[in-house]
Design a protein around this motif. Structure first.
Motif, PDB file in Angstrom:
ATOM      1  N   VAL A 284       0.816  -1.214   0.000  1.00  0.00           N
ATOM      2  CA  VAL A 284       0.000   0.000   0.000  1.00  0.00           C
ATOM      3  C   VAL A 284       0.851   1.265   0.000  1.00  0.00           C
ATOM      4  O   VAL A 284       0.545   2.230  -0.723  1.00  0.00           O
ATOM      5  N   GLU A 285       1.920   1.304   0.792  1.00  0.00           N
ATOM      6  CA  GLU A 285       2.739   2.516   0.845  1.00  0.00           C
ATOM      7  C   GLU A 285       3.377   2.808  -0.508  1.00  0.00           C
ATOM      8  O   GLU A 285       3.501   3.965  -0.911  1.00  0.00           O
ATOM      9  N   THR A 286       3.780   1.771  -1.217  1.00  0.00           N
ATOM     10  CA  THR A 286       4.327   1.964  -2.565  1.00  0.00           C
ATOM     11  C   THR A 286       3.253   2.503  -3.501  1.00  0.00           C
ATOM     12  O   THR A 286       3.512   3.390  -4.320  1.00  0.00           O
ATOM     13  N   LEU A 287       2.033   1.978  -3.374  1.00  0.00           N
ATOM     14  CA  LEU A 287       0.930   2.441  -4.215  1.00  0.00           C
ATOM     15  C   LEU A 287       0.620   3.911  -3.961  1.00  0.00           C
ATOM     16  O   LEU A 287       0.239   4.643  -4.878  1.00  0.00           O
ATOM     17  N   ARG A 288       0.782   4.341  -2.713  1.00  0.00           N
ATOM     18  CA  ARG A 288       0.497   5.744  -2.383  1.00  0.00           C
ATOM     19  C   ARG A 288       1.477   6.689  -3.084  1.00  0.00           C
ATOM     20  O   ARG A 288       1.178   7.869  -3.261  1.00  0.00           O
ATOM     21  N   ARG A 289       2.648   6.176  -3.471  1.00  0.00           N
ATOM     22  CA  ARG A 289       3.650   7.028  -4.127  1.00  0.00           C
ATOM     23  C   ARG A 289       3.535   7.003  -5.651  1.00  0.00           C
ATOM     24  O   ARG A 289       4.318   7.679  -6.335  1.00  0.00           O
ATOM     25  N   VAL A 290       2.587   6.242  -6.186  1.00  0.00           N
ATOM     26  CA  VAL A 290       2.428   6.164  -7.634  1.00  0.00           C
ATOM     27  C   VAL A 290       2.134   7.545  -8.208  1.00  0.00           C
ATOM     28  O   VAL A 290       1.285   8.284  -7.696  1.00  0.00           O
ATOM     29  N   GLY A 291       2.836   7.892  -9.260  1.00  0.00           N
ATOM     30  CA  GLY A 291       2.625   9.175  -9.917  1.00  0.00           C
ATOM     31  C   GLY A 291       3.572  10.246  -9.459  1.00  0.00           C
ATOM     32  O   GLY A 291       3.679  11.308 -10.085  1.00  0.00           O
ATOM     33  N   GLN A 292       4.303   9.992  -8.361  1.00  0.00           N
ATOM     34  CA  GLN A 292       5.250  10.987  -7.869  1.00  0.00           C
ATOM     35  C   GLN A 292       6.557  10.899  -8.645  1.00  0.00           C
ATOM     36  O   GLN A 292       7.003   9.828  -9.031  1.00  0.00           O
TER      37      GLN A 292
END
Length: 591
Positions: A284-292
């Motif tokens: 989940v934490e990796t997914l939260r950084r998607v697009g950065q």
């Protein structure tokens, strides 16, 4: 992600296999949930990996994702959905009808069409029955690879049309009464898909020419189905940070070249570009950084002289030597969509043909790109074809009408024609064409670029169901079909190459594929690990991160799964045309 500026209730993610649909769907669902929306994330992909990405065990009912408040997820398991659907149809007759009659009904509901309509039944309930999802603000659908998705989206019209015109009361699905009850939901499903206020179709692609072409075709076909509200996500955009890193510069050049030639049909869509991540999008934490963007270099890996240590892999040319030694038979490339099955199949076919062997390269993949991989080149001894569903279905219809229908009266012929209009007829026709292609291996080499994993397994598992179904239309079962499974199970005749990428999801999907094949008594011949950075000299921090993240998956394949394996490095020049395919088979990973 521009499509989230004013998100519709239903968000559909689709695209060619391997472009990152699941990652984008998961990242979108997490972002909406973090904003306080109640979100249901649903996979309709037979080869779903939501569990691995989200770190939670899922079933066919909504399950809360512990790491994200307000997010629930579920998998529509086609086999389980089919078993439940079958029992709903047959259960009421147990103890009422004779055992033989109940058994006959169960057989009618055991084909691959039942699996597909059962999965669609669940999908339609979520999209077409408002009460089923009234507790959620948004439904995010992580769909199957393009060919399967298009079939799924056309099913409402196909099945509704078939039910409205069928007068016999039976079909390849058995009694139609059960389907008739669902017509209102199916109709609502069609309306939801075409309502721009309720549904957005997000086309996910990569900055590669073939995936952009596929996205354009998908966009056009979906518009013809009435799905007008579309958005585009280009996943894996890359910009080199060091002009001395030749691999990074080549990767950026490939991205830019693909975008420069992007089909005009996509240019008018709202577009989101997602940077290439330095690691797999798991957790989940990796997914939260998607697009950065990766502006903080302190979080990225630093250059190291350490190399990945592996057991020795098989040189590609030695693999070709082994395949050529049998002088005939079938070579099948199998694996998760987007791992390079088509390219590997084309490269193997070219290498065998250039040794003076007779080779036929064919595909059963509805989203195949063999013609693109081969460009306009030709080579002596090599023939190329595609099993086109529309063509083989029409040929099969005409054959049945001219044989089984030849001596029927008008009413009997009308019933036969009605039966041949069922959506299952295409499954039968494609399956028989696949069996015919395999049979050609008796006279030379046949290299088959197969469909994505879920569809392929359904195809292989449908042999007995095919026999039952075809007997309703004609008593003749072709010899190629009768001998199909024995041929596939003969290691001296069929060689299966399991193709994967050195990443978590493709490797674990390939492992499940190998288990499925072994249950079907088909033993894979070798694994091909495609597009590896492990042996290349890179110092761009993003590429270093991806290179380092490959290590455990390469070791897992080499030490746990593959009897023998080939590692093919990432290619600076796209492997298309004869020169590109030749280079692919000559390249070696020295790790």
């Amino acid at each position: 992600m521009h499509y989230l500026d004013n998100p519709s209730r239903n968000l559909f993610f689709t695209g060619k296999g391997g472009v990152g649909k699941t990652s984008m769907a998961c990242a979108t669902a997490v972002r909406l949930a973090d904003q306080g929306r109640r979100v249901l994330l649903v996979s309709t992909d037979p080869a779903s990996n939501l569990d691995e990405v989200l770190g939670v065990t899922l079933g066919n009912q909504p399950t809360a994702v512990p790491a994200v408040s307000q997010l629930w997820a579920m998998n529509i398991d086609p086999e389980k959905a089919a078993a439940e659907y079958r029992e709903r149809m047959v259960g009421p007759y147990r103890g009422v009808l004779p055992d033989a009659a109940v058994q006959s009904m169960e057989e009618q509901f055991s084909g691959s069409c039942t699996v597909e309509i059962a999965a669609f039944d669940e999908f339609a309930r979520l999209l077409g029955d408002a009460s089923a999802t009234e507790d959620f603000d948004h439904i995010v659908f992580d769909t199957a690879p393009t060919g399967h998705t298009l079939r799924l989206l056309t099913l409402p019209s196909a099945w509704s049309g078939y039910m409205e015109t069928n007068t016999s009361g039976t079909s390849c699905l058995g009694p139609l009464a059960g389907l008739q009850k669902q017509q209102a939901i199916y109709r609502s499903t069609v309306e939801s898909l075409s309502d721009a206020e309720r549904t957005t179709l997000v086309l996910v692609t990569r900055p590669e020419a073939s995936t952009l072409r596929e996205a354009d075709r998908t966009s056009h076909e979906l518009r013809e189905l009435g799905v007008q509200n579309q958005a585009l996500v280009i996943n894996g955009m890359f910009r080199a940070t060091d002009p001395t890193d030749e691999v990074a510069v080549a990767m950026q050049s490939r991205c830019e070249s693909a975008l420069e030639t992007m089909p005009s049909g996509l240019s008018g869509l709202q577009r989101t570009e997602v940077p290439l991540a330095p690691q797999g999008l798991i957790g989940v934490e990796t997914l939260r950084r998607v697009g950065q963007t990766h502006g903080d270099s302190s979080e990225l890996p630093k250059r190291s002289d350490e190399r990945v240590t592996l057991i020795e892999s098989l040189p590609t040319l030695e693999l070709i030597d082994q395949l050529a030694a049998q002088e005939r038979g079938v070579i099948m490339t199998m694996g998760k969509g987007g791992v390079g099955k088509t390219t590997v199949a084309a490269a193997v076919a070219v290498a065998l043909a250039e040794r003076g062997l007779k080779v036929h390269l064919s595909t059963t993949d509805p989203a195949a790109h063999i013609s693109a991989a081969m460009a306009a080149d030709e080579i002596s001894g090599l023939t190329i074809s595609r099993i086109d569903p529309a063509e083989v279905t029409e040929a099969y219809r005409q054959e049945v009408l001219s044989t089984a229908g030849a001596d029927l009266d008008d009413q009997g012929r009308e019933l036969l024609e009605e039966d041949l209009r069922s959506p299952c007829t295409e499954e039968i026709a494609v399956f028989r064409a696949f069996a015919d292609a395999v049979a050609e291996g008796e006279d030379g080499f046949v290299v088959l670029d197969t469909a994505p994993t879920g569809h392929t397994i359904l195809l292989l598992d449908s042999a007995l169901a095919y026999h039952r179904e075809v007997s309703r239309q004609t008593n003749e079962v072709p010899e190629s079909v009768q001998k199909l499974l024995p041929r596939l199970r003969d290691p001296g005749f069929t060689r299966v190459l399991v193709v994967t990428l050195p990443e978590s999801t493709p490797v674990h999907e390939a492992e499940r594929l190998q288990q499925d094949l072994r249950r079907a008594k088909i033993e894979p011949f070798a694994w091909v690990i495609n597009q590896s950075l492990a042996s290349l000299s890179v110092h761009d921090p993003v590429l270093l991160g991806r290179q380092q993240s490959e290590r455990p998956y390469l070791q897992e394949v080499m030490n746990q799964h593959a009897k023998q394996a080939v590692i093919i490095p990432w290619q600076s020049t796209p492997p298309i045309g004869l020169d590109g395919l030749r280079e692919l088979m000559k390249s070696e990973a020295i790790c």
